[in-house]
Design a protein around this motif. Structure first.
Motif, short mmCIF file in Angstrom:
data_model
loop_
_atom_site.label_atom_id
_atom_site.label_comp_id
_atom_site.label_asym_id
_atom_site.label_seq_id
_atom_site.Cartn_x
_atom_site.Cartn_y
_atom_site.Cartn_z
N MET B 110 81.59 78.63 105.17
CA MET B 110 80.88 79.73 105.84
C MET B 110 81.87 80.76 106.37
O MET B 110 81.64 81.96 106.25
N ALA B 111 82.95 80.30 106.97
CA ALA B 111 83.95 81.24 107.48
C ALA B 111 84.51 82.09 106.36
O ALA B 111 84.71 83.30 106.52
N ALA B 112 84.75 81.46 105.23
CA ALA B 112 85.24 82.23 104.08
C ALA B 112 84.20 83.24 103.62
O ALA B 112 84.53 84.38 103.27
N PHE B 113 82.93 82.84 103.64
CA PHE B 113 81.86 83.76 103.27
C PHE B 113 81.84 84.95 104.20
O PHE B 113 81.70 86.10 103.78
N ILE B 114 81.92 84.67 105.51
CA ILE B 114 81.86 85.74 106.50
C ILE B 114 82.95 86.76 106.23
O ILE B 114 82.72 87.98 106.26
N ASP B 115 84.14 86.27 105.95
CA ASP B 115 85.24 87.18 105.68
C ASP B 115 85.04 87.91 104.36
O ASP B 115 85.20 89.12 104.28
N ALA B 116 84.66 87.16 103.34
CA ALA B 116 84.51 87.76 102.01
C ALA B 116 83.38 88.79 102.01
O ALA B 116 83.49 89.85 101.38
N ALA B 117 82.31 88.49 102.72
CA ALA B 117 81.17 89.40 102.75
C ALA B 117 81.56 90.75 103.36
O ALA B 117 80.92 91.77 103.09
N GLU B 118 82.59 90.71 104.19
CA GLU B 118 82.99 91.94 104.87
C GLU B 118 83.72 92.89 103.92
O GLU B 118 83.83 94.08 104.20
N ARG B 119 84.19 92.36 102.82
CA ARG B 119 85.06 93.14 101.95
C ARG B 119 84.53 93.32 100.54
O ARG B 119 84.99 94.20 99.81
N TYR B 120 83.58 92.48 100.13
CA TYR B 120 83.00 92.61 98.79
C TYR B 120 81.50 92.78 98.92
O TYR B 120 80.78 91.83 99.25
N PRO B 121 81.01 93.99 98.67
CA PRO B 121 79.60 94.29 98.90
C PRO B 121 78.65 93.32 98.19
O PRO B 121 77.62 92.93 98.74
N GLU B 122 78.98 92.92 96.97
CA GLU B 122 78.07 92.03 96.25
C GLU B 122 78.00 90.67 96.93
O GLU B 122 76.96 90.00 96.90
N LEU B 123 79.08 90.26 97.58
CA LEU B 123 79.03 89.00 98.32
C LEU B 123 78.23 89.16 99.60
O LEU B 123 77.54 88.24 100.03
#
Lengths: 238, 238
Positions: B110-123
DNA sequence: TATCGATACTGTACCGTATCGATATGCTCC
DNA sequence: GGAGCATATCGATACGGTACAGTATCGATA
């Protein structure tokens, strides 16, 4: 305090070094906010700061030590509102959260922190401490209100602060939905409603405060759905 | 729907390829949980999956496309408790959150998702959708209770779900503090207390529920019951 | 026959260290 | 008080080593 940092305890060196140090710390945060931990490399920080890689290694033994210092230097203590009106003061604090989460690069940095804290214990400790400092003003407001007899704190005050602060972070980082402008007031009213003492309620509390059992009808229109571009349609699969 | 994915909508290919595909998706999530976006490289995924890099590029055009598919495949729908006891059902859902956040590799993912979602719009879009699905059971419980006249939903029900779910994510990812076992009950009671209708209160609601203005002496002792109903909840991989 | 694993390859990026000349700062001495 | 020097810090550059991106090829296998 936080081991691994080369110089956070020592007094700032005098002379030209200070400027390079500050530039590097700022560049580190910019990169972290822009690209997360992937973009946070010693090479990239040096480039961004207009500094030499050697200078980075002169100040910090490792990338994570630099990151800890940068995170620590970035923190600005939150203001402590104290008008005596508990509701207004809490709303003011939460309004500050909303502003930080919507109008600044802070959330991108925060997301990187959340991820980094999960994998580097020394960053988790620092993140815990920074969060503790951010919560202090609200905790103090609650303690003062309790001392005045305005509220009854029959549970851990930290849980109350959780209830107050959590929805904003959750909306921003988990649900990815816009934060309505009146959410601070809605949240504060909901949480305070369970803590008001029956016998003593100061006069300076707004009268349309939605007490349970005798709620003001305006709360509904005030929080009308308000969904933006994040509203998505159903997906085909499950 | 989610552009960039090579095959999430297409039927799974038959033959040996399926196994490789599944191994790769699992390996991708393991790596993401273990090392965040830094560890998520095509080389590392191929190693972890015992696959060839060429096979990865045969299935996905890019690393982010693979990541989207992996995140999507990981999701398990949350169970929908419906005993008719709103409080117990909500507590059951939140207990599921607590278990996922404390006993599984889910939070690191989840932490990785939170970070990734901040930088990759599709995520970010996918993360939004997965969160929406996780919230659906609680939303349905609230709607049903309102239909029964048990509660009054005078504000956006999504805000109520925010108030319920947010503290757990906040504690785990922001405050980095342990989650007390009784926090689900405490949170549910606090939030429900502001929504109970005066006229109609079903009999199956515990009588020691801390109503505002006539509070039980301790919210802690008042909320000790109903545990262990469903032991399955959404989490990362198996 | 389609898919796969293994391997090789080029190009790029980063790590951590070393070296060197430039420059601001502070001190000495006149 | 000002000229000049010593020192610390700096930026630039280079280096070998490692890791990853993305493509190509080939034999194995279900």
């Amino acid at each position: 305090m936080l081991q691994g940092t080369a110089s956070s305890n020592a007094p700032d060196p005098v002379g030209r070094g200070v400027h390079a140090r500050r530039r590097i710390l700022s560049a580190a945060l910019e990169l972290l906010a822009d690209a997360g931990m992937r973009g946070f490399t010693m090479e990239a920080v040096a480039r961004q700061a207009g500094a030499s890689k050697a200078t980075l290694y002169r100040h910090w033994p490792s990338a994570s030590a630099l990151l800890v210092d940068a995170m620590d230097a970035q923190f600005r203590p939150a203001p402590q509102p104290s008008t005596g009106d508990l509701r207004a003061d809490l709303v003011a604090i939460l309004d500050g959260f909303v502003r930080a989460l919507t109008d600044t690069p802070f959330p991108r940095l925060m997301a990187a922190f959340i991820d980094a804290a999960e994998r580097y214990p020394e960053l988790a400790d620092l993140h815990t401490e920074l969060t503790r400092r951010r919560r202090a003003p609200a905790l103090r407001l609650l303690a003062d209100a309790q001392a005045r007899g305005e509220i009854t704190l029959d549970i851990d005050p930290d849980v109350i602060v959780d209830l107050l602060a959590a929805p904003f972070f959750y909306r921003r980082f988990v649900a990815h939905r816009p934060i309505p402008a009146d959410l601070p007031a809605v949240v504060v009213d909901r949480v305070l409603a369970t803590m008001r003492t029956r016998d003593k309620t100061p006069d300076d509390i707004p009268k349309d405060l939605p007490r349970p059992q005798e709620r003001a009808p305006s709360a509904r229109t005030a929080t009308r759905r308000q969904r933006g571009r994040h509203d998505r349609q159903e997906r085909g699969r499950q």
